[in-house]
Write a protein that holds these residues in place. Structure first.
Motif, mmCIF file in Angstrom:
data_model
loop_
_atom_site.group_PDB
_atom_site.id
_atom_site.type_symbol
_atom_site.label_atom_id
_atom_site.label_comp_id
_atom_site.label_asym_id
_atom_site.label_seq_id
_atom_site.Cartn_x
_atom_site.Cartn_y
_atom_site.Cartn_z
ATOM 1 N N LEU A 234 16.131 13.158 -11.969
ATOM 2 C CA LEU A 234 14.756 13.347 -11.355
ATOM 3 C C LEU A 234 14.247 14.116 -12.303
ATOM 4 C CD1 LEU A 234 13.309 12.903 -8.585
ATOM 5 C CD2 LEU A 234 14.158 14.939 -7.781
ATOM 6 N N SER A 235 12.773 13.817 -12.365
ATOM 7 C CA SER A 235 11.770 14.377 -13.191
ATOM 8 C C SER A 235 10.377 14.392 -12.838
ATOM 9 C CB SER A 235 11.898 13.994 -14.852
ATOM 10 O OG SER A 235 11.673 12.693 -14.870
ATOM 11 N N MET A 236 9.425 14.964 -13.371
ATOM 12 C CA MET A 236 8.150 14.977 -13.053
ATOM 13 C C MET A 236 7.162 14.713 -14.365
ATOM 14 S SD MET A 236 5.679 17.743 -11.344
ATOM 15 C CE MET A 236 6.365 17.560 -9.558
ATOM 16 N N ARG A 237 6.235 13.844 -14.087
ATOM 17 C CA ARG A 237 5.504 13.588 -15.320
ATOM 18 C C ARG A 237 4.007 13.785 -14.936
ATOM 19 N NH1 ARG A 237 3.203 8.413 -16.058
ATOM 20 N NH2 ARG A 237 3.698 6.929 -14.438
ATOM 21 N N LEU A 238 2.964 14.104 -15.874
ATOM 22 C CA LEU A 238 1.655 14.463 -15.666
ATOM 23 C C LEU A 238 0.986 13.179 -15.832
ATOM 24 C CD1 LEU A 238 -0.830 16.429 -15.241
ATOM 25 C CD2 LEU A 238 -0.901 16.606 -17.303
ATOM 26 N N LEU A 239 0.280 12.482 -14.632
ATOM 27 C CA LEU A 239 -0.585 11.421 -14.857
ATOM 28 C C LEU A 239 -1.815 11.542 -15.471
ATOM 29 C CD1 LEU A 239 0.270 9.873 -11.474
ATOM 30 C CD2 LEU A 239 1.410 9.479 -13.326
ATOM 31 N N PHE A 247 -2.950 15.504 -11.768
ATOM 32 C CA PHE A 247 -2.333 14.733 -10.722
ATOM 33 C C PHE A 247 -0.783 14.280 -11.451
ATOM 34 C CE2 PHE A 247 -6.805 13.745 -10.376
ATOM 35 C CZ PHE A 247 -6.810 13.591 -8.785
ATOM 36 N N PHE A 248 0.184 14.749 -10.685
ATOM 37 C CA PHE A 248 1.487 14.604 -11.083
ATOM 38 C C PHE A 248 2.448 13.367 -10.255
ATOM 39 C CE2 PHE A 248 0.265 18.607 -12.108
ATOM 40 C CZ PHE A 248 0.812 18.960 -13.286
ATOM 41 N N ALA A 249 3.522 13.071 -10.576
ATOM 42 C CA ALA A 249 4.314 12.156 -10.046
ATOM 43 C C ALA A 249 5.742 12.258 -10.457
ATOM 44 C CB ALA A 249 3.838 10.763 -10.252
ATOM 45 N N PHE A 250 6.712 12.196 -9.383
ATOM 46 C CA PHE A 250 7.888 12.339 -9.730
ATOM 47 C C PHE A 250 8.571 11.057 -10.074
ATOM 48 C CE2 PHE A 250 7.814 15.914 -6.710
ATOM 49 C CZ PHE A 250 8.584 16.855 -7.405
ATOM 50 N N GLU A 251 9.751 10.764 -11.136
ATOM 51 C CA GLU A 251 9.929 9.873 -11.709
ATOM 52 C C GLU A 251 11.726 9.730 -11.342
ATOM 53 O OE1 GLU A 251 8.852 9.778 -15.863
ATOM 54 O OE2 GLU A 251 7.380 8.491 -15.447
ATOM 55 N N HIS A 252 12.119 8.513 -11.187
ATOM 56 C CA HIS A 252 13.700 8.297 -11.117
ATOM 57 C C HIS A 252 14.298 7.712 -12.461
ATOM 58 C CE1 HIS A 252 13.230 8.247 -6.527
ATOM 59 N NE2 HIS A 252 12.907 9.247 -6.954
ATOM 60 N N SER A 253 15.123 8.362 -12.954
ATOM 61 C CA SER A 253 16.125 7.830 -14.179
ATOM 62 C C SER A 253 16.649 6.511 -13.459
ATOM 63 C CB SER A 253 16.763 8.756 -14.635
ATOM 64 O OG SER A 253 17.952 9.073 -13.938
ATOM 65 N N GLU A 254 17.316 5.755 -14.718
ATOM 66 C CA GLU A 254 18.051 4.388 -14.230
ATOM 67 C C GLU A 254 19.121 5.017 -13.443
ATOM 68 O OE1 GLU A 254 19.128 2.306 -17.530
ATOM 69 O OE2 GLU A 254 17.009 1.666 -18.097
ATOM 70 N N MET A 316 14.365 19.264 -6.192
ATOM 71 C CA MET A 316 13.001 18.897 -6.732
ATOM 72 C C MET A 316 12.464 20.052 -7.461
ATOM 73 S SD MET A 316 11.774 16.605 -3.581
ATOM 74 C CE MET A 316 11.045 15.378 -4.654
ATOM 75 N N GLU A 317 12.390 21.160 -6.995
ATOM 76 C CA GLU A 317 11.852 22.417 -7.715
ATOM 77 C C GLU A 317 12.263 22.587 -9.267
ATOM 78 O OE1 GLU A 317 10.657 26.967 -7.401
ATOM 79 O OE2 GLU A 317 12.023 26.109 -5.993
ATOM 80 N N CYS A 318 13.800 22.010 -9.497
ATOM 81 C CA CYS A 318 14.067 22.067 -11.032
ATOM 82 C C CYS A 318 13.439 20.945 -11.709
ATOM 83 C CB CYS A 318 15.659 22.011 -10.829
ATOM 84 S SG CYS A 318 16.495 23.504 -10.046
ATOM 85 N N PHE A 343 9.320 15.007 -1.307
ATOM 86 C CA PHE A 343 8.838 16.347 -1.578
ATOM 87 C C PHE A 343 8.011 16.712 -0.324
ATOM 88 C CE2 PHE A 343 6.113 19.772 -3.684
ATOM 89 C CZ PHE A 343 7.022 20.732 -3.625
ATOM 90 N N TYR A 344 7.053 15.859 0.181
ATOM 91 C CA TYR A 344 6.325 16.096 1.135
ATOM 92 C C TYR A 344 7.132 16.551 2.414
ATOM 93 C CZ TYR A 344 1.760 14.943 -0.850
ATOM 94 O OH TYR A 344 0.579 14.751 -1.366
ATOM 95 N N LEU A 345 8.227 15.531 2.808
ATOM 96 C CA LEU A 345 8.790 15.727 3.846
ATOM 97 C C LEU A 345 10.042 16.812 3.835
ATOM 98 C CD1 LEU A 345 9.936 11.819 4.267
ATOM 99 C CD2 LEU A 345 8.280 12.905 5.503
ATOM 100 N N ALA A 346 10.583 17.161 2.611
ATOM 101 C CA ALA A 346 11.397 18.172 2.386
ATOM 102 C C ALA A 346 10.667 19.681 2.783
ATOM 103 C CB ALA A 346 11.847 18.577 1.230
ATOM 104 N N LEU A 347 9.304 19.492 2.592
ATOM 105 C CA LEU A 347 8.442 20.875 2.774
ATOM 106 C C LEU A 347 8.205 20.906 4.198
ATOM 107 C CD1 LEU A 347 6.083 20.769 -0.261
ATOM 108 C CD2 LEU A 347 7.809 22.529 0.011
#
Length: 626
Positions: A234-239, A247-254, A316-318, A343-347
Motif C-alpha cells: 500500500l502506498s500513496m502518491r501526489l496527484l 490531492f493525494f490517492a492511495f495505490e495498490h501494488s500487484e 495506512m499511516e505507514c 482510510f475514511y471508514l477506518a477514521l
C-alpha cells in the motif's frame, strides 16, 4: 558529649599520655587544610596538595571526625561526598591556631582550649550535613524546574491554538477552521486530563521485548501483540497541487491487488473465518481488518474490534506520502477512488470507538480530520455529527466559529442539528462564570434569538425532544396546532430522517433543568409570534416543502454508519433493499476504478453437491481442480 568523643577531639587515645598544645593545634590545622583541598584520597595516603608542608603526619586522619554522626551522609548518589568546609570556618580556625603560643601555655590550659575546638567541630559537622542535604535536593529541584518549563511551553502552545480560553481569540491568532492538533489525536491526552497520568499509565508495564516498528505514528500507538510489520503493498502518491490544495490517492501494488481479490471472494462466502485465514498471510490488509472488526463488534468483542481498527490505521499511516499532512487541512483524498475509502471508514470507526470510550475531544479531532479530507463533498456527512461532538467536548467556541464562517456558503442553519445545537452552545456559554458580564448577556440574547428561529423552522422537533427527555409539555403547547401532532406528521420524509438522527444522538444534552427552563421561555415567545401572524412562520413552512424532498446519498451513508435505530428505520426502500457492505457502504455512483476485479473463469455448478461442499471449505475452489 561523651568522654570518648572529647578524647578524640583532643587527640588522645586510651592508654596514652595527653598530647601537647602544639600537636593538638597542628592536627586541627592539617584537618582543615584537608577540608580546603578537597576529598581525601584514603587512609594512610598522601594528599596531592600536602606536598611541601611541614609538620607531624598523623597515622589516622579521620581521628577527629565523629564517624557515627556521618554514617548517613558519607555516600551521595553512589559517590563519596567531599568534606570541604566553608572558607570562613577554615580561615578562622587557622587564625586561632596561628595566634596561639605553645611555649607560654601550660598543660592545664589544654582542657580549656578543647571546648572551643569542640564547638567548632560540631558546627563543622552540621554545616557538612546541610551541604550534603542541599546536594541531594538539587536533582529534585532541577527536575521540578524542568517540569515547570514544560508546563510553560504547553501553556504557550495552548494559548496560540485559540481554543483554550472561553472567550473568542483574536482573529490574527486563529488557525484554519479544520486545523487538527496532533496532541489531541491521542486519547491518552484526554484521559490524563480527566483521571491523571498515574491512573492512565498505571497499567502499562515495561516490556522487556518490544518490536521495532518503522516509524512513529500519530493516529495509533503500535502494540507488541501485533504481527511484525512489513509493507503490504500500500502506498500513496501526489496527484496534483492547485490553489493551495494537494490531492493525494492511495495505490495498490500487484501483490496487494491479489489480496484484495481474495478478500472479495471471502466476503462473498459470508464466512468470517475465511477473512481470518487471509489475515494470517496478509496481516495488514486494510479491508480485511475493517470487515473482521465489524464481525467482532457484532459478537460484543469491542476490544478486539478496536484493536483491528487501530492496526488498519497504522498500516495506512505507514503508507503516507511525505507531503501528506494530517493537521494542515489542505490535503484532499477523493472518496470516489475505492483505495481512499478505506482510510475514511477506518477514521470514522476509530472516532466512534473514542466517543463510546468517553473521549469526545479526541473524537472531535478525528471528525475534523475526516471533514478536511473532502469538505466540499463531505462523503460521510460529518456536518451531521461535528456539532454533537463539540457540545460533548464543551468546545462551544469552535462550534460557534464554524457556524459563523460556514453559514454563508453552506447554509448550516437549514440542518436541524445545527439549528438547535448552535443556540444551545450560546446558552451554555452564557452559563459560564469566568466571562465578563456583557459577553454573558450577549450570548444569552443570541441563544434566545437562534432557538426561536429554529423552533419556527422545525416545529416538529419540540414534541419528540420533550418525549425523549421524559418531560410532559404544557397543555397550551401540546394542544396548539403549530407544535401539535400535525407538525411532526406534515414533515417531509427526508426532514423526518434528519430529525430522528439528531434526537437519537443528542437528546440527552437538553435534560438539564436550566436548559429546559430556557427552552420553555422561548417556546412561549414563538407561540405568541405564531398567534400574532408573523410572516416568518409561513415563509419557513414553504421552505420546508422545497428543501427537504429527498436526502442525498452521503446522508444515507452517514445514517448507515451511525447505526441509530430511529434514523435507520426512516431510510427509503431503495436503500434498504440493496446489499450494504461494511467495508464500503453505498459506494458512489461515479466511482473511479484504477483496476478491475477479474471474473471467475469457471463458476461452480450449483447442481454438483460435491463441488458445493468443497466450495464451502475453500472459496477459491473451481471444478478444474478435480
Amino acid at each position: 558529649m561523651s568522654r570518648r568523643a572529647l578524647r578524640r577531639l583532643r587527640g588522645e587515645q586510651r592508654g596514652q599520655e595527653p598530647l601537647g598544645p602544639d600537636a593538638l593545634r597542628f592536627d586541627l590545622l592539617e584537618d582543615d587544610d584537608a577540608d580546603d583541598e578537597g576529598p581525601k584520597p584514603g587512609l594512610g595516603g598522601r594528599r596531592p596538595g600536602a606536598a611541601g608542608k611541614e609538620g607531624v603526619r598523623v597515622n589516622n586522619r579521620f581521628e577527629l571526625i565523629n564517624m557515627e554522626d556521618l554514617e548517613d551522609g558519607l555516600v551521595v548518589n553512589g559517590e563519596r561526598s567531599d568534606a570541604t568546609l566553608p572558607d570562613s570556618v577554615s580561615s578562622g580556625n587557622k587564625g586561632r591556631a596561628q595566634r596561639g603560643n605553645p611555649e607560654t601555655k601550660q598543660d592545664g590550659d589544654v582542657a580549656n582550649a578543647g571546648f572551643p575546638e569542640q564547638s567548632n567541630a560540631s558546627g563543622k559537622l552540621r554545616k557538612k550535613k546541610k551541604k550534603q542535604k542541599n546536594k541531594k535536593s538539587c536533582p529534585g529541584e532541577s527536575s521540578e524546574n524542568g517540569l515547570e518549563d514544560i508546563d510553560r511551553i504547553l501553556e504557550r502552545i495552548e494559548d496560540s491554538s485559540g481554543f483554550s480560553h472561553p472567550g473568542p481569540p483574536p482573529l490574527s491568532s486563529r488557525k484554519h477552521i479544520l486545523y487538527v492538533e496532533h496532541r489531541h489525536l491521542n486519547p491518552d491526552t484526554e484521559l490524563k486530563r480527566y483521571f491523571g497520568a498515574r491512573a492512565v499509565l498505571g497499567e502499562q508495564r515495561p516490556r522487556q521485548r518490544q518490536r521495532v516498528y518503522p516509524k512513529c505514528a500519530w493516529l495509533t500507538t503500535p502494540k507488541s501483540t501485533w504481527p511484525r510489520y512489513s509493507k503490504p503493498g500500500l502506498s500513496m502518491r501526489l496527484l496534483e497541487s492547485k490553489k493551495g490544495l494537494s490531492f493525494f490517492a492511495f495505490e495498490h501494488s500487484e501483490e496487494y491487488q491479489q489480496a484484495q481479490h481474495k478478500f472479495l471472494v471471502a466476503v462473498e462466502s459470508m464466512e468470517p473465518n475465511n477473512i481470518v485465514v487471509l489475515l494470517q498471510t496478509n496481516p495488514y490488509h486494510v479491508d480485511s481488518l475493517l470487515q473482521l472488526s465489524d464481525a467482532c463488534r457484532f459478537q460484543e468483542d469491542q476490544e478486539m474490534a478496536r484493536d483491528l481498527i487501530e492496526r488498519a490505521l497504522y498500516s495506512m499511516e505507514c503508507a503516507f506520502h511525505p507531503l501528506f499532512s494530517l493537521t494542515s487541512g489542505t490535503c484532499r483524498l477523493d472518496y470516489r477512488r475505492p483505495e481512499n475509502r478505506s482510510f475514511y471508514l477506518a477514521l470514522y470507526k476509530q472516532m466512534s470507538f473514542l466517543e463510546k470510550r468517553g473521549c469526545p475531544r479526541t473524537a472531535l479531532e478525528y471528525c475534523k480530520l475526516i471533514l478536511s479530507l473532502e469538505p466540499d463533498e463531505d462523503p460521510l456527512c460529518m456536518l451531521l455529527l461535528i456539532d454533537h461532538l463539540a457540545l460533548r467536548a464543551r468546545n462551544y467556541e469552535y462550534l460557534i466559529r464554524l457556524f459563523q464562517e460556514w453559514e454563508a456558503h453552506r447554509n448550516l442553519s437549514q440542518l436541524p442539528n445545527f439549528a438547535f445545537s448552535v443556540p444551545l452552545a450560546y446558552f451554555l456559554l452564557s452559563q459560564q462564570t469566568d466571562l465578563p458580564e456583557h459577553e454573558l448577556t450577549s450570548a444569552r440574547q443570541q441563544a434566545s434569538l437562534l432557538i426561536q428561529q429554529a423552533l419556527t423552522m422545525f416545529p416538529g422537533v419540540l414534541m419528540p425532544l420533550l418525549e425523549c427527555c421524559s418531560v410532559r409539555p404544557d397543555a397550551t403547547v401540546s394542544n396548539h396546532h403549530f407544535f401539535g401532532p400535525d407538525a411532526e406528521i406534515s414533515q417531509p420524509p427526508a426532514l423526518s430522517q434528519l430529525v430522528s438522527l439528531y434526537l437519537g444522538r443528542s437528546h440527552f444534552l437538553w435534560k438539564e433543568p436550566a436548559t429546559m427552563s430556557w427552552l420553555e421561555e422561548n417556546v412561549r415567545e414563538v407561540l405568541q409570534a405564531v398567534d400574532a401572524g408573523d410572516p416568518a412562520v409561513e415563509a419557513c413552512e414553504n421552505r420546508r416543502k422545497v428543501l427537504y424532498q429527498r436526502a442525498p446519498r452521503n446522508i444515507h451513508r452517514h445514517v448507515i454508519l451511525s447505526e441509530i435505530k430511529e434514523a435507520v428505520a426512516a431510510l427509503p426502500s431503495d436503500v434498504t433493499t440493496q446489499s450494504v457492505m461494511g467495508f464500503d457502504p453505498l459506494p458512489p455512483l461515479d466511482t473511479i476504478y484504477s483496476y478491475v476485479r477479474p471474473e471467475r473463469l469457471s463458476p461452480v455448478s450449483h447442481g454438483n453437491t460435491i463441488a458445493l461442499f468443497f466450495r464451502s471449505l475453500l472459496p477459491n475452489y473451481t471444478t478444474e481442480q478435480l
